[in-house]
Design an enzyme around this catalytic site. Sequence first.
Site, PDB file in Angstrom:
ATOM      1  CG  HIS A   1      46.533  56.520  10.969  1.00  0.00           C
ATOM      2  ND1 HIS A   1      46.060  57.965  10.601  1.00  0.00           N
ATOM      3  CD2 HIS A   1      46.599  55.715  10.669  1.00  0.00           C
ATOM      4  CE1 HIS A   1      45.774  58.027   9.002  1.00  0.00           C
ATOM      5  NE2 HIS A   1      46.605  55.944   9.354  1.00  0.00           N
TER       6      HIS A   1
ATOM      7  CD  GLU B   1      39.412  52.795   9.789  1.00  0.00           C
ATOM      8  OE1 GLU B   1      40.185  52.735  10.226  1.00  0.00           O
ATOM      9  OE2 GLU B   1      38.793  53.485   8.801  1.00  0.00           O
TER      10      GLU B   1
ATOM     11  CD  GLN C   1      43.802  53.536   9.175  1.00  0.00           C
ATOM     12  OE1 GLN C   1      45.050  53.875   9.027  1.00  0.00           O
ATOM     13  NE2 GLN C   1      42.461  53.557   9.035  1.00  0.00           N
TER      14      GLN C   1
ATOM     15  CG  HIS D   1      49.959  53.496   6.208  1.00  0.00           C
ATOM     16  ND1 HIS D   1      48.863  52.453   7.055  1.00  0.00           N
ATOM     17  CD2 HIS D   1      48.676  54.855   6.751  1.00  0.00           C
ATOM     18  CE1 HIS D   1      47.700  52.596   6.887  1.00  0.00           C
ATOM     19  NE2 HIS D   1      47.705  53.986   6.711  1.00  0.00           N
TER      20      HIS D   1
ATOM     21  CD  GLU E   1      46.579  57.313   5.393  1.00  0.00           C
ATOM     22  OE1 GLU E   1      46.609  56.660   6.150  1.00  0.00           O
ATOM     23  OE2 GLU E   1      45.224  57.841   5.808  1.00  0.00           O
TER      24      GLU E   1
HETATM   25  C1  V0V Z   1      54.114  47.655  -0.804  1.00  0.00           C
HETATM   26  N1  V0V Z   1      55.398  47.877  -0.345  1.00  0.00           N
HETATM   27  C2  V0V Z   1      55.857  48.872   0.369  1.00  0.00           C
HETATM   28  C3  V0V Z   1      54.332  49.183   1.036  1.00  0.00           C
HETATM   29  N2  V0V Z   1      53.448  47.868   0.492  1.00  0.00           N
HETATM   30  N3  V0V Z   1      57.001  48.637   1.105  1.00  0.00           N
HETATM   31  C4  V0V Z   1      56.637  49.851   2.302  1.00  0.00           C
HETATM   32  N4  V0V Z   1      54.596  49.558   3.253  1.00  0.00           N
HETATM   33  C5  V0V Z   1      54.384  49.359   2.272  1.00  0.00           C
HETATM   34  N5  V0V Z   1      52.817  48.739   3.247  1.00  0.00           N
HETATM   35  C6  V0V Z   1      56.386  47.965  -1.508  1.00  0.00           C
HETATM   36  C7  V0V Z   1      56.939  45.872  -2.349  1.00  0.00           C
HETATM   37  O1  V0V Z   1      57.368  45.370  -1.132  1.00  0.00           O
HETATM   38  C8  V0V Z   1      56.679  46.561  -3.314  1.00  0.00           C
HETATM   39  O2  V0V Z   1      58.630  46.446  -3.282  1.00  0.00           O
HETATM   40  C9  V0V Z   1      56.503  47.779  -4.549  1.00  0.00           C
HETATM   41  O3  V0V Z   1      56.305  48.185  -3.106  1.00  0.00           O
HETATM   42  C10 V0V Z   1      55.141  47.521  -4.679  1.00  0.00           C
HETATM   43  O4  V0V Z   1      54.157  46.780  -4.087  1.00  0.00           O
HETATM   44  P1  V0V Z   1      52.872  45.505  -4.660  1.00  0.00           P
HETATM   45  O5  V0V Z   1      52.668  44.043  -3.462  1.00  0.00           O
HETATM   46  O6  V0V Z   1      53.396  44.898  -5.554  1.00  0.00           O
HETATM   47  O7  V0V Z   1      52.288  46.733  -4.924  1.00  0.00           O
HETATM   48  P2  V0V Z   1      51.418  47.764  -5.637  1.00  0.00           P
HETATM   49  O8  V0V Z   1      52.989  48.448  -6.300  1.00  0.00           O
HETATM   50  O9  V0V Z   1      50.474  47.128  -5.854  1.00  0.00           O
HETATM   51  O10 V0V Z   1      50.935  48.994  -3.989  1.00  0.00           O
HETATM   52  C11 V0V Z   1      51.731  49.300  -3.353  1.00  0.00           C
HETATM   53  C12 V0V Z   1      51.098  50.312  -2.850  1.00  0.00           C
HETATM   54  C13 V0V Z   1      49.850  50.270  -2.427  1.00  0.00           C
HETATM   55  C14 V0V Z   1      51.904  51.467  -1.954  1.00  0.00           C
HETATM   56  C15 V0V Z   1      51.164  51.866  -4.358  1.00  0.00           C
HETATM   57  O11 V0V Z   1      50.226  49.307  -1.053  1.00  0.00           O
HETATM   58  C16 V0V Z   1      48.336  51.723  -2.034  1.00  0.00           C
HETATM   59  O12 V0V Z   1      48.489  52.264  -3.394  1.00  0.00           O
HETATM   60  N6  V0V Z   1      48.654  51.771  -1.012  1.00  0.00           N
HETATM   61  C17 V0V Z   1      48.153  52.839  -0.778  1.00  0.00           C
HETATM   62  C18 V0V Z   1      46.771  53.057  -0.288  1.00  0.00           C
HETATM   63  C19 V0V Z   1      46.985  51.829   1.170  1.00  0.00           C
HETATM   64  O13 V0V Z   1      47.780  50.933   1.491  1.00  0.00           O
HETATM   65  N7  V0V Z   1      46.011  51.861   1.568  1.00  0.00           N
HETATM   66  C20 V0V Z   1      45.059  51.386   3.012  1.00  0.00           C
HETATM   67  C21 V0V Z   1      45.313  51.672   4.229  1.00  0.00           C
HETATM   68  P3  V0V Z   1      59.115  45.341  -3.716  1.00  0.00           P
HETATM   69  O14 V0V Z   1      58.575  43.848  -3.141  1.00  0.00           O
HETATM   70  O15 V0V Z   1      59.363  45.537  -5.084  1.00  0.00           O
HETATM   71  O16 V0V Z   1      61.200  45.615  -3.714  1.00  0.00           O
HETATM   72  S1  V0V Z   1      43.931  52.529   4.092  1.00  0.00           S
HETATM   73  C22 V0V Z   1      44.032  54.068   5.608  1.00  0.00           C
HETATM   74  O17 V0V Z   1      45.023  53.367   5.482  1.00  0.00           O
HETATM   75  C23 V0V Z   1      42.815  54.267   5.461  1.00  0.00           C
HETATM   76  C24 V0V Z   1      41.475  54.359   5.473  1.00  0.00           C
HETATM   77  C25 V0V Z   1      43.053  55.971   6.546  1.00  0.00           C
HETATM   78  O18 V0V Z   1      43.873  56.318   7.096  1.00  0.00           O
HETATM   79  O19 V0V Z   1      41.917  56.656   6.967  1.00  0.00           O
HETATM   80 CO    CO Z   2      45.696  54.641   7.675  1.00  0.00          CO
END
Ligand code: V0V
Ligand code: CO
Length: 142
Positions: free
Chosen positions: A7, A43, A59, A83, A133
């Site tokens: 996705h 979602e 998604q 993502h 992911e």
């Molecule tokens: C943040 N950054 C990204 C980003 N999110 N870069 C690309 N794509 C993204 N989606 C960058 C952001 O611009 C910052 O860069 C840096 O990473 C740190 O971001 P932050 O805003 O300070 O946030 P953090 O560090 O607290 O968290 C970022 C991460 C977090 C990626 C670690 O979002 C995470 O753990 N994501 C994984 C879980 C998730 O996204 N769940 C929702 C989907 P600069 O500006 O400093 O350069 S759930 C899902 O998909 C499900 C359930 C499924 O598929 O089944």
């Molecule tokens: Co997802």
Amino acid sequence: MFLRIDHVGIACHDLEEKIAFYESTFGLTVVSREVNEEQGVKEAMLHVAEGEGGASYVQLLEPLSPETAVGKFLAKRGEGVHHIGYGVADVTRALQEIAGKGVRLIDSRPRHGSMGAAIAFLHPKDVGGVLTELVEAPRRSS
Ligand code: V0V
Ligand code: CO
């Protein structure tokens, strides 16, 4: 390692509005809606295509609060692609292989994902700015 694109995750402010847009503009169909507290999202999965490696989806993600991953993303970057989710046969094994290549794992063990999948995220800073992911879909019973 990858079987397919499972996705593309798209961040939005209003899930119902975006579902209506994807249905009316592209004729896509919602196959699942879930609230995932651990991931901080409400979602919906919209079916795109069926391939040899399995199905692929869009998604749509609405944050449960501003402090969540998607909430912070929306505040910083606005709506758009959040993502890419790649299908893998075994998420635990894929994580082991990838960790050995120096990519930071956000999840060192699988989490609960949409439609019964086991999922794990890789850090966008180690994947050229792309939040990545891994998705192990449940085995099909047919
Ligand atoms: C943040 N950054 C990204 C980003 N999110 N870069 C690309 N794509 C993204 N989606 C960058 C952001 O611009 C910052 O860069 C840096 O990473 C740190 O971001 P932050 O805003 O300070 O946030 P953090 O560090 O607290 O968290 C970022 C991460 C977090 C990626 C670690 O979002 C995470 O753990 N994501 C994984 C879980 C998730 O996204 N769940 C929702 C989907 P600069 O500006 O400093 O350069 S759930 C899902 O998909 C499900 C359930 C499924 O598929 O089944
Ligand atoms: Co997802």
